[in-house]
Scaffold this motif. Structure first.
Motif, PDB file in Angstrom:
ATOM      1  N   SER A 168       0.088   1.096   7.700  1.00  0.00           N
ATOM      2  CA  SER A 168      -1.278   0.790   8.138  1.00  0.00           C
ATOM      3  C   SER A 168      -1.531   1.305   9.547  1.00  0.00           C
ATOM      4  O   SER A 168      -0.680   1.205  10.420  1.00  0.00           O
ATOM      5  CB  SER A 168      -1.493  -0.734   8.088  1.00  0.00           C
ATOM      6  N   GLY A 169      -2.720   1.833   9.730  1.00  0.00           N
ATOM      7  CA  GLY A 169      -3.086   2.335  11.050  1.00  0.00           C
ATOM      8  C   GLY A 169      -3.865   1.314  11.864  1.00  0.00           C
ATOM      9  O   GLY A 169      -4.275   1.599  12.987  1.00  0.00           O
ATOM     10  N   VAL A 170      -4.103   0.150  11.309  1.00  0.00           N
ATOM     11  CA  VAL A 170      -4.874  -0.878  12.022  1.00  0.00           C
ATOM     12  C   VAL A 170      -4.171  -2.230  11.876  1.00  0.00           C
ATOM     13  O   VAL A 170      -3.329  -2.415  10.990  1.00  0.00           O
ATOM     14  CB  VAL A 170      -6.316  -1.015  11.470  1.00  0.00           C
ATOM     15  N   GLU A 171      -4.517  -3.159  12.738  1.00  0.00           N
ATOM     16  CA  GLU A 171      -3.991  -4.527  12.605  1.00  0.00           C
ATOM     17  C   GLU A 171      -5.044  -5.476  12.059  1.00  0.00           C
ATOM     18  O   GLU A 171      -4.742  -6.594  11.649  1.00  0.00           O
ATOM     19  CB  GLU A 171      -3.493  -5.027  13.962  1.00  0.00           C
ATOM     20  N   ALA A 172      -6.290  -5.029  12.098  1.00  0.00           N
ATOM     21  CA  ALA A 172      -7.386  -5.868  11.586  1.00  0.00           C
ATOM     22  C   ALA A 172      -8.505  -4.955  11.129  1.00  0.00           C
ATOM     23  O   ALA A 172      -8.581  -3.780  11.522  1.00  0.00           O
ATOM     24  CB  ALA A 172      -7.879  -6.810  12.677  1.00  0.00           C
ATOM     25  N   TYR A 173      -9.375  -5.506  10.275  1.00  0.00           N
ATOM     26  CA  TYR A 173     -10.493  -4.715   9.753  1.00  0.00           C
ATOM     27  C   TYR A 173     -11.660  -5.672   9.529  1.00  0.00           C
ATOM     28  O   TYR A 173     -11.452  -6.856   9.258  1.00  0.00           O
ATOM     29  CB  TYR A 173     -10.074  -4.055   8.436  1.00  0.00           C
ATOM     30  N   THR A 174     -12.872  -5.169   9.673  1.00  0.00           N
ATOM     31  CA  THR A 174     -14.058  -6.027   9.563  1.00  0.00           C
ATOM     32  C   THR A 174     -14.864  -5.673   8.317  1.00  0.00           C
ATOM     33  O   THR A 174     -15.101  -4.494   8.044  1.00  0.00           O
ATOM     34  CB  THR A 174     -14.938  -5.860  10.823  1.00  0.00           C
ATOM     35  N   VAL A 175     -15.247  -6.712   7.583  1.00  0.00           N
ATOM     36  CA  VAL A 175     -16.137  -6.512   6.434  1.00  0.00           C
ATOM     37  C   VAL A 175     -17.405  -7.328   6.680  1.00  0.00           C
ATOM     38  O   VAL A 175     -17.422  -8.235   7.516  1.00  0.00           O
ATOM     39  CB  VAL A 175     -15.485  -6.978   5.108  1.00  0.00           C
ATOM     40  N   THR A 176     -18.442  -6.988   5.934  1.00  0.00           N
ATOM     41  CA  THR A 176     -19.669  -7.778   5.990  1.00  0.00           C
ATOM     42  C   THR A 176     -19.844  -8.486   4.662  1.00  0.00           C
ATOM     43  O   THR A 176     -19.683  -7.875   3.610  1.00  0.00           O
ATOM     44  CB  THR A 176     -20.879  -6.864   6.269  1.00  0.00           C
ATOM     45  N   ASP A 177     -20.137  -9.780   4.738  1.00  0.00           N
ATOM     46  CA  ASP A 177     -20.260 -10.597   3.540  1.00  0.00           C
ATOM     47  C   ASP A 177     -21.654 -11.229   3.528  1.00  0.00           C
ATOM     48  O   ASP A 177     -22.141 -11.678   4.569  1.00  0.00           O
ATOM     49  CB  ASP A 177     -19.164 -11.684   3.586  1.00  0.00           C
ATOM     50  N   LEU A 178     -22.270 -11.249   2.356  1.00  0.00           N
ATOM     51  CA  LEU A 178     -23.634 -11.790   2.264  1.00  0.00           C
ATOM     52  C   LEU A 178     -23.700 -13.247   2.695  1.00  0.00           C
ATOM     53  O   LEU A 178     -24.725 -13.712   3.180  1.00  0.00           O
ATOM     54  CB  LEU A 178     -24.159 -11.671   0.827  1.00  0.00           C
ATOM     55  N   LEU A 179     -22.625 -13.988   2.516  1.00  0.00           N
ATOM     56  CA  LEU A 179     -22.631 -15.412   2.864  1.00  0.00           C
ATOM     57  C   LEU A 179     -21.961 -15.685   4.205  1.00  0.00           C
ATOM     58  O   LEU A 179     -22.312 -16.633   4.894  1.00  0.00           O
ATOM     59  CB  LEU A 179     -21.931 -16.241   1.778  1.00  0.00           C
ATOM     60  N   HIS A 180     -20.966 -14.897   4.557  1.00  0.00           N
ATOM     61  CA  HIS A 180     -20.169 -15.188   5.749  1.00  0.00           C
ATOM     62  C   HIS A 180     -20.488 -14.272   6.928  1.00  0.00           C
ATOM     63  O   HIS A 180     -19.908 -14.429   7.996  1.00  0.00           O
ATOM     64  CB  HIS A 180     -18.672 -15.081   5.427  1.00  0.00           C
ATOM     65  N   GLY A 181     -21.360 -13.291   6.727  1.00  0.00           N
ATOM     66  CA  GLY A 181     -21.656 -12.350   7.815  1.00  0.00           C
ATOM     67  C   GLY A 181     -20.469 -11.444   8.077  1.00  0.00           C
ATOM     68  O   GLY A 181     -19.704 -11.129   7.169  1.00  0.00           O
ATOM     69  N   GLU A 182     -20.269 -11.051   9.336  1.00  0.00           N
ATOM     70  CA  GLU A 182     -19.132 -10.189   9.665  1.00  0.00           C
ATOM     71  C   GLU A 182     -17.855 -11.002   9.647  1.00  0.00           C
ATOM     72  O   GLU A 182     -17.797 -12.082  10.241  1.00  0.00           O
ATOM     73  CB  GLU A 182     -19.320  -9.587  11.053  1.00  0.00           C
ATOM     74  N   PHE A 183     -16.866 -10.487   8.983  1.00  0.00           N
ATOM     75  CA  PHE A 183     -15.581 -11.196   8.925  1.00  0.00           C
ATOM     76  C   PHE A 183     -14.462 -10.206   9.238  1.00  0.00           C
ATOM     77  O   PHE A 183     -14.333  -9.174   8.585  1.00  0.00           O
ATOM     78  CB  PHE A 183     -15.361 -11.811   7.534  1.00  0.00           C
ATOM     79  N   THR A 184     -13.675 -10.544  10.238  1.00  0.00           N
ATOM     80  CA  THR A 184     -12.547  -9.699  10.618  1.00  0.00           C
ATOM     81  C   THR A 184     -11.256 -10.400  10.231  1.00  0.00           C
ATOM     82  O   THR A 184     -11.078 -11.580  10.524  1.00  0.00           O
ATOM     83  CB  THR A 184     -12.559  -9.441  12.144  1.00  0.00           C
ATOM     84  N   GLY A 185     -10.389  -9.700   9.553  1.00  0.00           N
ATOM     85  CA  GLY A 185      -9.129 -10.305   9.140  1.00  0.00           C
ATOM     86  C   GLY A 185      -7.976  -9.340   9.323  1.00  0.00           C
ATOM     87  O   GLY A 185      -8.180  -8.124   9.439  1.00  0.00           O
ATOM     88  N   PRO A 186      -6.744  -9.883   9.375  1.00  0.00           N
ATOM     89  CA  PRO A 186      -5.582  -9.034   9.616  1.00  0.00           C
ATOM     90  C   PRO A 186      -5.296  -8.084   8.452  1.00  0.00           C
ATOM     91  O   PRO A 186      -5.562  -8.394   7.298  1.00  0.00           O
ATOM     92  CB  PRO A 186      -4.438 -10.044   9.775  1.00  0.00           C
ATOM     93  N   VAL A 187      -4.760  -6.934   8.801  1.00  0.00           N
ATOM     94  CA  VAL A 187      -4.291  -5.958   7.802  1.00  0.00           C
ATOM     95  C   VAL A 187      -2.858  -5.623   8.174  1.00  0.00           C
ATOM     96  O   VAL A 187      -2.603  -5.182   9.296  1.00  0.00           O
ATOM     97  CB  VAL A 187      -5.140  -4.666   7.837  1.00  0.00           C
ATOM     98  N   ASP A 188      -1.924  -5.853   7.274  1.00  0.00           N
ATOM     99  CA  ASP A 188      -0.542  -5.498   7.580  1.00  0.00           C
ATOM    100  C   ASP A 188      -0.115  -4.325   6.686  1.00  0.00           C
ATOM    101  O   ASP A 188      -0.948  -3.697   6.033  1.00  0.00           O
ATOM    102  CB  ASP A 188       0.396  -6.715   7.446  1.00  0.00           C
ATOM    103  N   ASP A 189       1.160  -4.014   6.705  1.00  0.00           N
ATOM    104  CA  ASP A 189       1.663  -2.923   5.861  1.00  0.00           C
ATOM    105  C   ASP A 189       1.802  -3.449   4.434  1.00  0.00           C
ATOM    106  O   ASP A 189       2.897  -3.760   3.954  1.00  0.00           O
ATOM    107  CB  ASP A 189       3.028  -2.438   6.388  1.00  0.00           C
ATOM    108  N   LEU A 190       0.714  -3.546   3.727  1.00  0.00           N
ATOM    109  CA  LEU A 190       0.735  -4.203   2.421  1.00  0.00           C
ATOM    110  C   LEU A 190       1.478  -3.369   1.373  1.00  0.00           C
ATOM    111  O   LEU A 190       1.611  -2.156   1.507  1.00  0.00           O
ATOM    112  CB  LEU A 190      -0.683  -4.519   1.965  1.00  0.00           C
ATOM    113  N   VAL A 191       1.941  -4.068   0.348  1.00  0.00           N
ATOM    114  CA  VAL A 191       2.692  -3.409  -0.726  1.00  0.00           C
ATOM    115  C   VAL A 191       1.726  -2.594  -1.598  1.00  0.00           C
ATOM    116  O   VAL A 191       0.654  -3.062  -1.972  1.00  0.00           O
ATOM    117  CB  VAL A 191       3.428  -4.466  -1.596  1.00  0.00           C
TER     118      VAL A 191
END
Ligand code: GLU
Length: 309
Positions: free
Chosen positions: A152-175
């Motif tokens: 992974s090139g990032v530690e976190a990423y932001t998405v936009t959700d219709l109910l939750h607005g902007e949400f940033t959460g961790p991104v690790d080296d996922l399988v």
């Protein structure tokens, strides 16, 4: 609001259950919401059977029957993930060609016991195999098969959700591929949503924290972003997620207490502030603003013990 017929697109919404048991009222409510969101925006509605777990998956026939019984319809033959391994492997190949994949030999306990940075999110992969040298890798290859992980090139990423607005959460080296060759959920969901033309993902709020890593993966694969709506879960009277021990929570078990599929559908619609009756009749009343933000507390009616059909 974004969910209005005027915002009609050629895209699709979906419901993607894992066929590991009967759907309960919480799953059925999420499915109905996914249908309402899709139909209210002129989208097609698709179904995907997420049966990648070879040990726990059933055919999903009972789930599809129950979804039909509460009035859902879909616009194409449901897709089965177990039949699409080639698509997932092709995606891993593309990431590997971009230098974004590495072999990981860690066991679960090695990952749990590994030292990690103090700010690392719980459960994040500590990076043990990220920079293994050739000799160490060759040695570990002789000990156990490798899983493949995303560099992974990032530690976190932001998405936009219709109910939750902007949400940033961790991104690790996922399988990206388990060491038994089974593609994992996070990869398959991203590949399939794009391959099925899905651009609206409505699902339970427990998956909100998965959205950043999925959206990041989609961006790496050059796939279009989706619109997210993570909807409130259904809880038992103790405030916990519904589980088998809560009694009559599946359609089959509720039927044995006297509540047929139409009544369950109406109960779910009432919990959403919508009128009873066929889903098509509730559709004009559906709007994002009227969607209750709180979880729905469902008390299973007393009656027959849970029947495991
Ligand atoms: N198969 C997942 C589940 O049943 C849902 C996946 C999704 O909606 O992205 O929990």
């Amino acid at each position: 609001m974004p969910v209005s017929p005027a915002a009609a697109t050629a895209g699709a919404g979906r419901f993607a259950p894992s066929p590991t048991g009967d759907l309960h009222v919480g799953n059925l409510r999420t499915a109905i919401l996914a249908w309402l969101f899709a139909r209210a925006t002129g989208r097609r509605f698709l179904l995907r059977v997420e049966d990648l777990d070879p040990e726990r998956s059933t055919t999903g026939t009972g789930q599809l029957r129950d979804l039909t019984a509460v009035g859902l319809s879909w616009d194409a033959v449901p897709v089965r993930q177990s039949e699409r391994t080639g698509l997932y492997l092709a995606a891993v190949d593309r990431l590997a060609e971009a230098g974004m994949v590495y072999e990981c030999f860690c066991t679960r306990s090695e990952i749990a016991d590994a030292p990690r940075a103090p700010h690392a999110p719980p459960g994040a992969y500590p990076g043990t195999c990220r920079d293994l040298g050739d000799t160490a890798r060759a040695q570990r290859r002789r000990q156990r098969p490798a899983a493949l992980r995303l560099r992974s090139g990032v530690e976190a990423y932001t998405v936009t959700d219709l109910l939750h607005g902007e949400f940033t959460g961790p991104v690790d080296d996922l399988v990206l591929l388990r060491n038994d060759g089974v593609p994992p959920y996070n990869l398959a969901v991203v590949v399939d949503d794009a391959a099925q033309g899905i651009d609206q993902v409505v699902r339970g709020g427990d998956l909100l924290t998965s959205a950043p890593r999925q959206a990041y993966l989609a961006s790496l694969l050059g796939l279009p972003p989706v619109q997210y709506a993570h909807v409130p879960l259904v809880l038992n009277p103790a405030g916990r997620r519904l589980a088998k021990r809560d009694g009559a929570i599946t359609l089959g078990a509720l039927e044995s207490t006297g509540a047929g599929p139409d009544q369950v559908r109406d109960l779910i619609l009432a919990s959403l502030g919508l009128p009873p009756g066929p889903l098509e009749e509730a559709l004009p009343e559906f709007s994002l603003e009227r969607l209750p933000a709180e979880p729905w507390v469902f008390a299973a009616p007393p009656g027959e013990p849970l029947s495991l059909r």
